[in-house]
Design an enzyme around this catalytic site. Structure first.
Site, PDB file in Angstrom:
ATOM      1  N   GLY A  26       0.943  -1.258  -0.042  1.00 25.04           N
ATOM      2  CA  GLY A  26       0.055  -0.186  -0.165  1.00 25.04           C
ATOM      3  C   GLY A  26       1.015   1.262  -0.041  1.00 25.04           C
ATOM      4  O   GLY A  26       1.829   1.491   0.672  1.00 25.04           O
ATOM      5  N   GLY A  79      -0.493   4.687  -0.166  1.00 29.22           N
ATOM      6  CA  GLY A  79      -1.068   5.853   0.158  1.00 29.22           C
ATOM      7  C   GLY A  79      -0.644   6.736   1.188  1.00 29.22           C
ATOM      8  O   GLY A  79       0.848   6.490   1.194  1.00 29.22           O
ATOM      9  N   ALA A 125      -0.366   6.503   4.529  1.00 26.00           N
ATOM     10  CA  ALA A 125       0.521   5.802   5.523  1.00 26.00           C
ATOM     11  C   ALA A 125       1.775   4.890   5.191  1.00 26.00           C
ATOM     12  O   ALA A 125       2.866   5.189   5.406  1.00 26.00           O
ATOM     13  CB  ALA A 125      -0.402   4.659   6.205  1.00 26.00           C
ATOM     14  N   GLY A 126       1.352   4.190   4.043  1.00 25.23           N
ATOM     15  CA  GLY A 126       2.284   3.269   3.237  1.00 25.23           C
ATOM     16  C   GLY A 126       3.411   4.218   2.569  1.00 25.23           C
ATOM     17  O   GLY A 126       4.762   3.798   2.594  1.00 25.23           O
ATOM     18  N   HIS A 155     -20.581   9.162   6.603  1.00 24.96           N
ATOM     19  CA  HIS A 155     -20.178  10.388   6.475  1.00 24.96           C
ATOM     20  C   HIS A 155     -21.559  11.150   6.189  1.00 24.96           C
ATOM     21  O   HIS A 155     -22.044  10.532   5.135  1.00 24.96           O
ATOM     22  CB  HIS A 155     -19.236  10.397   5.292  1.00 24.96           C
ATOM     23  CG  HIS A 155     -18.575  11.835   5.360  1.00 24.96           C
ATOM     24  ND1 HIS A 155     -19.183  13.163   5.155  1.00 24.96           N
ATOM     25  CD2 HIS A 155     -17.190  12.260   5.712  1.00 24.96           C
ATOM     26  CE1 HIS A 155     -18.433  14.122   5.159  1.00 24.96           C
ATOM     27  NE2 HIS A 155     -16.962  13.639   5.378  1.00 24.96           N
ATOM     28  N   ARG A 183     -19.424  13.291  12.883  1.00 28.50           N
ATOM     29  CA  ARG A 183     -20.110  12.470  11.763  1.00 28.50           C
ATOM     30  C   ARG A 183     -20.870  11.613  12.257  1.00 28.50           C
ATOM     31  O   ARG A 183     -22.343  11.513  11.569  1.00 28.50           O
ATOM     32  CB  ARG A 183     -18.938  11.942  10.859  1.00 28.50           C
ATOM     33  CG  ARG A 183     -17.948  12.942  10.444  1.00 28.50           C
ATOM     34  CD  ARG A 183     -16.966  12.323   9.554  1.00 28.50           C
ATOM     35  NE  ARG A 183     -16.294  13.061   8.912  1.00 28.50           N
ATOM     36  CZ  ARG A 183     -14.870  12.933   8.188  1.00 28.50           C
ATOM     37  NH1 ARG A 183     -14.563  11.697   8.219  1.00 28.50           N
ATOM     38  NH2 ARG A 183     -14.204  13.997   7.583  1.00 28.50           N
ATOM     39  N   ARG A 220     -14.573   8.301  14.158  1.00 30.64           N
ATOM     40  CA  ARG A 220     -13.316   8.968  13.693  1.00 30.64           C
ATOM     41  C   ARG A 220     -13.958  10.641  13.432  1.00 30.64           C
ATOM     42  O   ARG A 220     -14.561  10.903  12.901  1.00 30.64           O
ATOM     43  CB  ARG A 220     -12.529   8.544  12.429  1.00 30.64           C
ATOM     44  CG  ARG A 220     -11.438   9.488  12.047  1.00 30.64           C
ATOM     45  CD  ARG A 220     -10.546   9.039  10.806  1.00 30.64           C
ATOM     46  NE  ARG A 220     -11.478   9.012   9.480  1.00 30.64           N
ATOM     47  CZ  ARG A 220     -11.603   9.989   8.915  1.00 30.64           C
ATOM     48  NH1 ARG A 220     -11.246  11.300   9.121  1.00 30.64           N
ATOM     49  NH2 ARG A 220     -12.256  10.233   7.887  1.00 30.64           N
TER      50      ARG A 220
END
Length: 670
Positions: free
Chosen positions: A41, A43, A45-46, A267, A338, A466
């Protein structure tokens, strides 16, 4: 006996991370090129992890199923990234960000991890500014902030409505530099299909080259999973259509526990579903709730007339509009978290006040007319226009909105054909993010030694809900500032190990299992496409494991998903060639994993007999329709251990959540 050891350091929460770093083992710079690390991955993070680890001198192999790391779903994040820098001087602090995150997660997240996230947040902004990320700035040139849901300070840094894209380009530029130096070997258009464990440790992966179909073996001293969340289990979500759970689910089946799978974020500001043939939903940034007011008609006959196309929303007088979030939650208004905003929208639509002429009549308005007038008057005064006309106020206000959110308004108009400067946006909740994920300890290591999980793929920081603008924060915190320390502590024992061979029985077995599954899919004489089963799963998930859950519905979902699973393995048909590009084969692997995960999500939701955050049980609600937690019996992380193909046999392990720095109390945004 509890098999979970969270490895939370002792001492005051504000000192845990610093003390922990001070006492971890290190890998000396001259030994780092002896160590291989796989990152699955690319993105935020990766990508940030791969770039940082390579910069430190490790040999990194990075994998993504897209044609470039720039295609990662992180690019879709719009609104911003949180950090406790308190540029606004409005009372923010590390502790305040820590507190808001714990409260926003409805007291179901691990205290030590959340404090560390808040602690390193300020460094993320400095890192990204140094990379050239074009954050929004105020008139004086200082970095600007905007508000987001669930907080009463301005701490969200942004780049118009393209924050995820700009941050990802920053991480990608850092990766590209290391690719150029040969420290990162990039495997685009490759998908991880299994984890290889050697002597109890993660030592590699089996991957498929999505262009040629070739099955490849890749070894390393540690494997990092950064493959995002599992929102597409619902079929319709705001996630990119390729987003999937497979990497995380594969390591779950190899021994990594899966935590809190029932925690899903809905959301509140997505463009409503317009028909049964739709395959993707579009998110409108939460930042729009800074300037927009959410409402439905007060009179049900007005809602009916709007749905029938007989009445324009802009013609409804303000006194005939129900600004229901402002009415129900006066302290936070349109900026409630949310989960709260989503349930409130569902309640109004279930009562018959929905405004969208779709199959379910579900939709509410997000209206900017009040902000246009307010900002127009401010702009007129700034230009010494002391008696502005209504047209001047409108023009100046719309110019302010365009500067702040212009690209979002353009996107909305291209999709819907309606001008949001004139007609209020139509929005409705949709699946967006998943708080559950692979269980990790304080070091971000799963229950498989040597297998680390970062970003949305793990469960660690957000609890049951979150807060907006915290996904980008967690991804970059894990990749830039946490994992590089904790993985070194683990790898310090591997400097004498040498290269991990791939011509071993463990790799042979894992590769053969992958090939057997490919052979099954390509030879099964089924009658239905992969999407047929994915849509059936999504329908069950949304209706029975979605925003409102009941024990009866969850029991039905468990049984119905099992029936779809059985039908899938009997009747799925995969066309094409396994030895070339084959998107249907890719989807078959992913949907097979979604079917197993969906069942576990329903089991987890049935087991958690309370309402908290995004997990809302109608049998555990207050008279006002708010979530009712059970702290005495459910203040723990649900962590599930795989026991074979029958998902109903998974074993639950509990990690008790202990709060020493925050008072656990009923969430209130009123």
């Amino acid at each position: 006996m509890n098999k979970l050891d969270s490895k939370i350091p002792s001492g005051p929460v504000a000192d845990k991370w610093t003390n922990h770093k001070n006492h971890m083992n290190l890998v000396a710079p001259n030994n780092r090129d002896k160590i291989d690390i796989i990152v699955v991955g690319t993105g935020l993070a990766g990508g940030s992890a791969a770039a940082t680890l390579a910069e430190q001198g490790y040999n990194v192999k990075a994998f993504c199923y897209q044609d470039s790391p720039r295609r990662a779903h992180s690019i879709a994040a719009q609104g911003g990234i949180n950090a406790a820098k308190n540029y606004q001087g409005d009372g923010d602090s590390t502790y305040r960000l820590f507190y808001d995150t714990i409260k926003g997660g409805d007291y179901r997240s691990r205290e030590a991890n959340v404090y560390r996230l808040a602690e390193v947040s300020a460094s993320i902004i400095d890192q990204c500014v140094a990379q050239g990320v074009p954050f929004g700035r105020d008139y004086g040139g200082q970095l600007d902030n905007r508000s987001f849901g669930g907080v009463q300070v301005k701490r969200t840094f942004y780049a118009k409505g393209q924050t995820g894209q700009q941050l990802l380009l920053g991480a990608y530029s850092a990766m590209s530099r290391q690719i150029g130096k040969g420290r990162i070997k990039m495997f685009n258009r490759h998908e991880m299909l299994d984890l290889v464990i050697v002597d109890g440790k993660a030592r590699g992966i089996i991957a498929r080259n999505l262009v040629t179909g070739e099955i490849e073996r890749h070894s390393a001293h540690a494997v990092v999973i950064a493959s995002g969340g599992y929102g597409n289990v619902y079929f319709l979500s705001t996630n990119a259509m390729g987003s999937n759970v497979s990497a995380a689910w594969k390591i779950h089946k190899r021994g990594a526990y899966f935590a809190n799978p029932c925690y899903v974020q809905i959301h509140p500001t997505c463009i409503p579903v317009h028909g049964t043939q739709q395959s993707k939903l579009t998110l409108m940034s939460e930042s729009l709730r800074n300037s927009g007011r959410i409402w439905v008609p007060k009179n049900i006959e007005d809602a009916e007339a709007i749905r029938a196309g007989k009445l324009r929303p802009e013609s409804i007088a303000p006194e005939n509009r129900d600004y229901y979030l402002e009415r129900r939650y006066p302290a936070f208004g349109n900026l409630v978290p949310r989960d709260v905003a989503s349930r409130a929208a569902k309640e109004r639509c279930d009562a018959g006040y929905g405004i969208e002429n779709n199959d379910t009549k579900e939709g509410v308005f997000l209206d900017f007319s009040t902000e246009v007038i307010k900002k127009g008057r401010e702009a007129a005064l700034e230009q010494n226009i002391h008696n502005p006309t209504e047209q001047q106020i409108s023009d100046l206000g719309k110019a302010w909105i365009e500067e702040k959110y212009g690209n979002l308004f353009v996107m909305y108009e291209k999709i819907t054909g309606e001008n949001p400067y004139v007609t209020p946006m139509k929005i409705y909740p949709a699946v967006h993010y998943t708080m559950g994920g692979v269980w990790v300890d304080y070091n971000l290591q799963s229950t498989i030694p040597g297998c680390f999980v970062i970003g949305e793929a793990n469960f660690s920081d957000h609890g049951a809900n979150r807060l907006g603008a915290s996904a980008l924060m967690q991804g970059l915190a894990d990749g830039y500032f946490v994992l590089p320390y904790t993985i070194a502590d683990y790898l310090s024992n591997d400097i004498r190990t040498g290269a991990i061979p791939t011509n071993t029985a463990d790799f042979n077995k894992a590769e053969q299992e992958v090939k057997d599954k490919i052979n099954f899919f390509m030879t099964n004489n089924g009658t239905h496409s992969v999407d047929h089963f994915h849509k059936r799963l999504g329908h069950i998930m949304w209706n029975k494991v979605g925003m409102g859950r009941t024990p009866e519905g969850l029991k039905e979902a468990i049984q119905e998903i099992e029936e779809v699973r059985n039908d899938f393995w009997k009747n799925v048909k995969v066309i094409g060639d396994p030895n070339s590009m084959n998107p249907e084969l890719e989807k078959a692997f992913r949907v097979a994993d979604f079917l197993e995960l969906g069942q576990l999500m329903a089991i987890d939701a049935l087991n958690r007999e309370e309402s908290c955050g995004g997990h809302f049980r109608w049998d555990h609600a207050t008279p006002e329709g708010e979530a009712e937690r059970d702290d005495e019996n459910y203040k723990f992380v649900s962590s599930w251990e795989y026991q074979g193909p029958d998902i109903k046999q998974e074993v639950l392990h509990k990690e008790d959540l202990i709060y020493e720095n925050i008072e656990v109390k009923t969430r209130s945004y009123k």
